[in-house]
Design an enzyme around this catalytic site. Sequence first.
Site, PDB file in Angstrom:
ATOM      1  N   PRO A 177       0.808  -1.225   0.000  1.00  0.00           N
ATOM      2  CA  PRO A 177       0.000   0.000   0.000  1.00  0.00           C
ATOM      3  C   PRO A 177       0.841   1.276   0.000  1.00  0.00           C
ATOM      4  O   PRO A 177       0.363   2.332  -0.397  1.00  0.00           O
ATOM      5  CB  PRO A 177      -0.816  -0.098   1.299  1.00  0.00           C
ATOM      6  CG  PRO A 177      -0.811  -1.546   1.660  1.00  0.00           C
ATOM      7  CD  PRO A 177       0.479  -2.109   1.135  1.00  0.00           C
ATOM      8  N   ARG A 187      -2.277  -7.143 -21.931  1.00  0.00           N
ATOM      9  CA  ARG A 187      -3.128  -6.611 -23.004  1.00  0.00           C
ATOM     10  C   ARG A 187      -2.399  -5.609 -23.898  1.00  0.00           C
ATOM     11  O   ARG A 187      -2.878  -5.269 -24.959  1.00  0.00           O
ATOM     12  CB  ARG A 187      -4.464  -6.095 -22.467  1.00  0.00           C
ATOM     13  CG  ARG A 187      -4.417  -4.843 -21.641  1.00  0.00           C
ATOM     14  CD  ARG A 187      -5.671  -4.716 -20.809  1.00  0.00           C
ATOM     15  NE  ARG A 187      -6.906  -4.791 -21.588  1.00  0.00           N
ATOM     16  CZ  ARG A 187      -7.379  -3.828 -22.373  1.00  0.00           C
ATOM     17  NH1 ARG A 187      -6.716  -2.714 -22.495  1.00  0.00           N
ATOM     18  NH2 ARG A 187      -8.517  -3.985 -23.019  1.00  0.00           N
ATOM     19  N   ASP A 244      -8.294   3.056 -25.552  1.00  0.00           N
ATOM     20  CA  ASP A 244      -8.645   2.873 -24.135  1.00  0.00           C
ATOM     21  C   ASP A 244      -8.312   4.122 -23.314  1.00  0.00           C
ATOM     22  O   ASP A 244      -7.428   4.890 -23.674  1.00  0.00           O
ATOM     23  CB  ASP A 244      -7.840   1.704 -23.540  1.00  0.00           C
ATOM     24  CG  ASP A 244      -8.424   0.355 -23.900  1.00  0.00           C
ATOM     25  OD1 ASP A 244      -9.593   0.317 -24.314  1.00  0.00           O
ATOM     26  OD2 ASP A 244      -7.706  -0.648 -23.760  1.00  0.00           O
ATOM     27  N   GLU A 246       0.529  -9.301   7.858  1.00  0.00           N
ATOM     28  CA  GLU A 246       0.791  -7.861   8.071  1.00  0.00           C
ATOM     29  C   GLU A 246       1.812  -7.339   7.068  1.00  0.00           C
ATOM     30  O   GLU A 246       2.106  -6.147   7.033  1.00  0.00           O
ATOM     31  CB  GLU A 246       1.301  -7.614   9.494  1.00  0.00           C
ATOM     32  CG  GLU A 246       0.239  -7.739  10.576  1.00  0.00           C
ATOM     33  CD  GLU A 246      -0.951  -6.822  10.337  1.00  0.00           C
ATOM     34  OE1 GLU A 246      -0.761  -5.661   9.951  1.00  0.00           O
ATOM     35  OE2 GLU A 246      -2.079  -7.300  10.539  1.00  0.00           O
TER      36      GLU A 246
HETATM   37  N1  SAH Z   1      -0.147  -4.050   7.199  1.00  0.00           N
HETATM   38  C1  SAH Z   1      -0.115  -3.603   5.861  1.00  0.00           C
HETATM   39  C2  SAH Z   1      -1.109  -4.336   4.967  1.00  0.00           C
HETATM   40  C3  SAH Z   1      -0.777  -5.766   4.763  1.00  0.00           C
HETATM   41  S1  SAH Z   1      -1.877  -6.518   3.659  1.00  0.00           S
HETATM   42  C4  SAH Z   1      -0.476  -2.109   5.811  1.00  0.00           C
HETATM   43  O1  SAH Z   1      -1.328  -1.689   6.574  1.00  0.00           O
HETATM   44  O2  SAH Z   1       0.072  -1.371   4.976  1.00  0.00           O
HETATM   45  C5  SAH Z   1      -0.962  -7.911   3.092  1.00  0.00           C
HETATM   46  C6  SAH Z   1      -0.262  -7.769   1.750  1.00  0.00           C
HETATM   47  O3  SAH Z   1      -1.211  -7.443   0.751  1.00  0.00           O
HETATM   48  C7  SAH Z   1       0.775  -6.695   1.650  1.00  0.00           C
HETATM   49  O4  SAH Z   1       2.013  -7.135   2.156  1.00  0.00           O
HETATM   50  C8  SAH Z   1       0.825  -6.411   0.179  1.00  0.00           C
HETATM   51  O5  SAH Z   1       1.694  -7.308  -0.507  1.00  0.00           O
HETATM   52  C9  SAH Z   1      -0.610  -6.686  -0.267  1.00  0.00           C
HETATM   53  N2  SAH Z   1      -1.400  -5.443  -0.433  1.00  0.00           N
HETATM   54  C10 SAH Z   1      -2.417  -5.032   0.352  1.00  0.00           C
HETATM   55  N3  SAH Z   1      -2.935  -3.869  -0.080  1.00  0.00           N
HETATM   56  C11 SAH Z   1      -2.243  -3.527  -1.187  1.00  0.00           C
HETATM   57  C12 SAH Z   1      -2.292  -2.426  -2.073  1.00  0.00           C
HETATM   58  N4  SAH Z   1      -3.173  -1.421  -1.927  1.00  0.00           N
HETATM   59  N5  SAH Z   1      -1.433  -2.404  -3.111  1.00  0.00           N
HETATM   60  C13 SAH Z   1      -0.528  -3.382  -3.289  1.00  0.00           C
HETATM   61  N6  SAH Z   1      -0.415  -4.456  -2.466  1.00  0.00           N
HETATM   62  C14 SAH Z   1      -1.256  -4.529  -1.412  1.00  0.00           C
END
Ligand code: SAH
Length: 263
Positions: free
Chosen positions: A92, A158, A173, A120
């Site tokens: 994220p 794509r 697109d 996590e």
């Molecule tokens: N504790 C972290 C979230 C972990 S979610 C936080 O709050 O930032 C578990 C996994 O999902 C992450 O390690 C990542 O690889 C993936 N993930 C979750 N949300 C994502 C997003 N918006 N973009 C990309 N990968 C994401």
Amino acid sequence: MRFDIITLFPEMLTSFMAMGVTRRAFESGQLQVHLWNPREYASGNYRRIDDRPFGGGPGMVMLAEPLWQCLNAIRSDRQQDRVQAPLVYFSPLGEALDHTRVDRWAKSATGAVLLCGRYEGVDQRFIDAHVDFQISVGDLVLSGGEIPAMAFLDAIARLQPGVLHDPDSHASDSFNPSLDGLLDCPHYTRPEVWQGQQVPEPLLSGHHAQILGWRRAQSLTQTWRHRPDLITAARAAQQLTPQDEACLADLVNVTAAKKNRLQ
Ligand code: SAH
């Protein structure tokens, strides 16, 4: 182009790669995907790949060691590479994925190793030592990096030649530079009247220039309504023609007139 995906759920990607138009990119080998399960690189009877976080708190954290062992196996499998493929971690906190970035990856010579987090997330020491790029699919939290990895690969697939039935299809697109970064126009198909709603007249005219003009005006309208920031960007890049500007001026006037009527 080769992609290696580190995932605890390889089956999610197997089914994704077997379906839809993008399937062709994987079957033809335009995109070669190798799936790696870090559990196979974990030690002990339980092949543990996660543990509790130092400092306490909820959830589990992916262990650095099995990820590192897995990455080593990938690196030695790719030892013929002239340039080392970057390691991408979906997170994220990463840079938001968009058309420009996808397009850059679609032209990459090296492909990439993609790391899908779970729980996590991943022990920060592994990220600090080995991750080259972090990519986010938006300001939301998913339970794993597999869906981001699929979104990333789908968007790249794509863009590969021959994957879409019509080679020009992605050029019209949303976000595509050949559409000046604007949004796509609305689409209609048979029947001509559905629940009392008529297909817009210009699309039935058979007049090519008229259809193109209508589509451009609709793209501008959609973009102006939903993503005015993209109009600003196209204008700054001097991509809007005098006709485009006239169309936008009309939109502004019509909207202002509507507002006045309602007051
Ligand atoms: N504790 C972290 C979230 C972990 S979610 C936080 O709050 O930032 C578990 C996994 O999902 C992450 O390690 C990542 O690889 C993936 N993930 C979750 N949300 C994502 C997003 N918006 N973009 C990309 N990968 C994401």
